[in-house]
Scaffold this motif. Structure first.
Motif, PDB file in Angstrom:
ATOM      1  N   THR A 169      -8.359   0.492  13.020  1.00 13.99           N
ATOM      2  CA  THR A 169      -7.243   0.088  12.160  1.00 13.99           C
ATOM      3  C   THR A 169      -6.203  -0.730  12.930  1.00 13.99           C
ATOM      4  O   THR A 169      -5.120  -1.005  12.423  1.00 13.99           O
ATOM      5  CB  THR A 169      -6.553   1.321  11.549  1.00 13.99           C
ATOM      6  OG1 THR A 169      -6.014   2.128  12.610  1.00 13.99           O
ATOM      7  CG2 THR A 169      -7.541   2.156  10.752  1.00 13.99           C
ATOM      8  N   ASP A 173      -2.512  -3.374   8.321  1.00 15.40           N
ATOM      9  CA  ASP A 173      -1.210  -2.803   7.970  1.00 15.40           C
ATOM     10  C   ASP A 173      -1.375  -1.314   7.661  1.00 15.40           C
ATOM     11  O   ASP A 173      -2.503  -0.815   7.537  1.00 15.40           O
ATOM     12  CB  ASP A 173      -0.586  -3.555   6.792  1.00 15.40           C
ATOM     13  CG  ASP A 173      -1.443  -3.491   5.528  1.00 15.40           C
ATOM     14  OD1 ASP A 173      -1.773  -2.382   5.077  1.00 15.40           O
ATOM     15  OD2 ASP A 173      -1.800  -4.561   4.991  1.00 15.40           O
ATOM     16  N   SER A 174      -0.256  -0.605   7.519  1.00 21.56           N
ATOM     17  CA  SER A 174      -0.318   0.856   7.412  1.00 21.56           C
ATOM     18  C   SER A 174      -1.059   1.323   6.166  1.00 21.56           C
ATOM     19  O   SER A 174      -1.829   2.286   6.220  1.00 21.56           O
ATOM     20  CB  SER A 174       1.093   1.460   7.439  1.00 21.56           C
ATOM     21  OG  SER A 174       1.881   0.914   6.407  1.00 21.56           O
ATOM     22  N   LYS A 175      -0.862   0.642   5.041  1.00 22.32           N
ATOM     23  CA  LYS A 175      -1.550   1.047   3.808  1.00 22.32           C
ATOM     24  C   LYS A 175      -3.054   0.866   3.954  1.00 22.32           C
ATOM     25  O   LYS A 175      -3.850   1.760   3.631  1.00 22.32           O
ATOM     26  CB  LYS A 175      -1.025   0.189   2.640  1.00 22.32           C
ATOM     27  CG  LYS A 175      -1.885   0.209   1.374  1.00 22.32           C
ATOM     28  CD  LYS A 175      -1.493   1.349   0.454  1.00 22.32           C
ATOM     29  CE  LYS A 175      -2.177   1.309  -0.896  1.00 22.32           C
ATOM     30  NZ  LYS A 175      -3.621   1.356  -0.894  1.00 22.32           N
ATOM     31  N   SER A 177      -4.709   0.698   6.723  1.00 20.04           N
ATOM     32  CA  SER A 177      -5.150   1.637   7.756  1.00 20.04           C
ATOM     33  C   SER A 177      -5.469   3.001   7.154  1.00 20.04           C
ATOM     34  O   SER A 177      -6.491   3.621   7.473  1.00 20.04           O
ATOM     35  CB  SER A 177      -4.075   1.800   8.835  1.00 20.04           C
ATOM     36  OG  SER A 177      -3.876   0.595   9.526  1.00 20.04           O
ATOM     37  N   GLN A 178      -4.590   3.466   6.279  1.00 20.01           N
ATOM     38  CA  GLN A 178      -4.812   4.748   5.599  1.00 20.01           C
ATOM     39  C   GLN A 178      -6.088   4.690   4.754  1.00 20.01           C
ATOM     40  O   GLN A 178      -6.881   5.630   4.735  1.00 20.01           O
ATOM     41  CB  GLN A 178      -3.615   5.088   4.703  1.00 20.01           C
ATOM     42  CG  GLN A 178      -2.336   5.409   5.454  1.00 20.01           C
ATOM     43  CD  GLN A 178      -2.266   6.846   5.929  1.00 20.01           C
ATOM     44  OE1 GLN A 178      -3.109   7.668   5.610  1.00 20.01           O
ATOM     45  NE2 GLN A 178      -1.253   7.153   6.719  1.00 20.01           N
ATOM     46  N   ASN A 201      -2.735   5.609  17.343  1.00 16.17           N
ATOM     47  CA  ASN A 201      -1.926   5.988  16.190  1.00 16.17           C
ATOM     48  C   ASN A 201      -2.043   7.489  15.924  1.00 16.17           C
ATOM     49  O   ASN A 201      -3.036   7.963  15.386  1.00 16.17           O
ATOM     50  CB  ASN A 201      -2.373   5.180  14.963  1.00 16.17           C
ATOM     51  CG  ASN A 201      -1.445   5.360  13.777  1.00 16.17           C
ATOM     52  OD1 ASN A 201      -1.029   6.466  13.455  1.00 16.17           O
ATOM     53  ND2 ASN A 201      -1.120   4.256  13.126  1.00 16.17           N
ATOM     54  N   GLU A 203      -0.495   9.460  13.847  1.00 18.94           N
ATOM     55  CA  GLU A 203      -0.519   9.859  12.438  1.00 18.94           C
ATOM     56  C   GLU A 203      -1.932   9.760  11.865  1.00 18.94           C
ATOM     57  O   GLU A 203      -2.415  10.672  11.182  1.00 18.94           O
ATOM     58  CB  GLU A 203       0.440   8.968  11.640  1.00 18.94           C
ATOM     59  CG  GLU A 203       0.576   9.367  10.178  1.00 18.94           C
ATOM     60  CD  GLU A 203       1.474   8.426   9.393  1.00 18.94           C
ATOM     61  OE1 GLU A 203       1.426   8.494   8.149  1.00 18.94           O
ATOM     62  OE2 GLU A 203       2.204   7.629  10.018  1.00 18.94           O
TER      63      GLU A 203
END
Length: 224
Positions: A169, A173-175, A177-178, A201, A203
Motif C-alpha cells: 500500500t 492513499d489511505s482509503k 490502502s484500507q 504503517n 495502523e
C-alpha cells in the motif's frame, strides 16, 4: 500445518568492524492460511527478511523452509522454478508489464511455467477484486489502486502456497490502502493463501492476524 519456517536466519554485509547485520538470527514459523504483518523502521531488516523468505536473496547462514522444502538447498534454476510455483509476490511498484493488458498480466506467471490458467479460478479472483470490466485495459490506463489489484490477482492466479507483499500500500492513499488490505484479508481466507506483508504503517499492520516487529535484524515482538 507449518507452511513457512526460518531457522537462525542471518544476512551479514562487510567484514570485521564494518560488518552490517541486516538479519541477525531470525527464527519463526507461520501456519498455513495465516496473515502476518512484519513491521519495522527503515533499515530494520524487514525487506531483507522478505527477500530471504521468497528466495530472492541467499542468507549468510540459517535456513528457510517453504512447504517443508529447504529452498536454499536448491540450485539457482531449480529455486527459480520452485519460487514461481510456490510463492506469489506483490510489490509496492506493482511490476506490471506495460504492453500487456490486465488479463495477460494476471496469467503471465502461469504461462511462463508452461501451464494453462485455471479459468474458473482466475475468473473468481477477477470477480472478487472488481477487475472484470478492466481485463482488456493496459496498466497505464488504470489507477494505482486498480494496478495493485491486478498485482494481487497475478500473485493469486498461480495458486502459490505463500504470498509475499512488500509495502503493497506504499504508493496508495489511505482509503485505497484500507481497501487493498481488506482484499488481502478476504483472499487469504477465501483461497486459503498464506500472506506475509511488510509495512511501516502500524495502523494497517493491525489488520493482520499476527504482527511481528523487527529491529536491527532481530525479532523484538511477536504477537502470535
Amino acid at each position: 500445518m507449518i507452511i513457512l519456517e526460518t531457522q537462525n536466519l542471518k544476512k551479514y554485509y562487510g567484514t570485521g568492524e564494518n560488518t552490517v547485520k541486516a538479519l541477525d538470527g531470525v527464527t519463526l514459523k507461520m501456519e498455513d492460511g495465516s496473515f502476518t504483518a512484519i513491521v519495522g523502521t527503515s533499515g530494520s531488516g524487514k525487506s531483507t527478511l522478505l527477500h530471504m523468505l521468497g528466495g530472492l536473496d541467499r542468507p549468510s547462514d540459517g535456513k528457510v523452509f517453504v512447504d517443508k522444502k529447504d529452498i536454499f538447498s536448491l540450485k539457482e534454476e531449480a529455486l527459480t522454478i520452485f519460487r514461481r510455483r510456490k510463492i506469489g509476490f506483490v510489490f509496492q511498484n506493482y511490476n506490471l508489464v506495460p504492453v500487456l493488458n490486465v488479463k495477460e498480466n494476471i496469467e503471465l506467471p502461469i504461462e511462463l511455467d508452461g501451464n494453462r490458467p485455471d479459468k474458473s479460478y482466475v475468473e473468481a479472483i477477477v470477480e472478487m477484486l472488481g477487475l472484470k470490466e478492466k481485463l482488456s485495459s493496459l496498466p497505464g490506463n488504470l489507477s494505482g489502486g486498480q494496478q495493485q489489484r491486478v498485482a494481487i490477482a497475478r500473485a493469486l492466479a498461480s495458486k502459490p502456497a505463500i504470498i509475499l507483499a512488500d509495502e503493497p500500500t506504499g504508493n496508495l492513499d489511505s482509503k485505497t490502502s484500507q481497501d487493498v488490505m481488506g482484499l488481502l484479508k478476504v483472499t487469504s481466507r477465501k483461497f486459503h493463501q498464506t500472506i506475509v506483508m511488510i509495512t511501516h504503517n502500524e495502523e494497517l499492520a493491525q489488520m493482520a492476524d499476527r504482527l511481528i516487529r523487527i529491529e536491527d535484524g532481530r525479532i523484538v515482538k511477536d504477537g502470535e
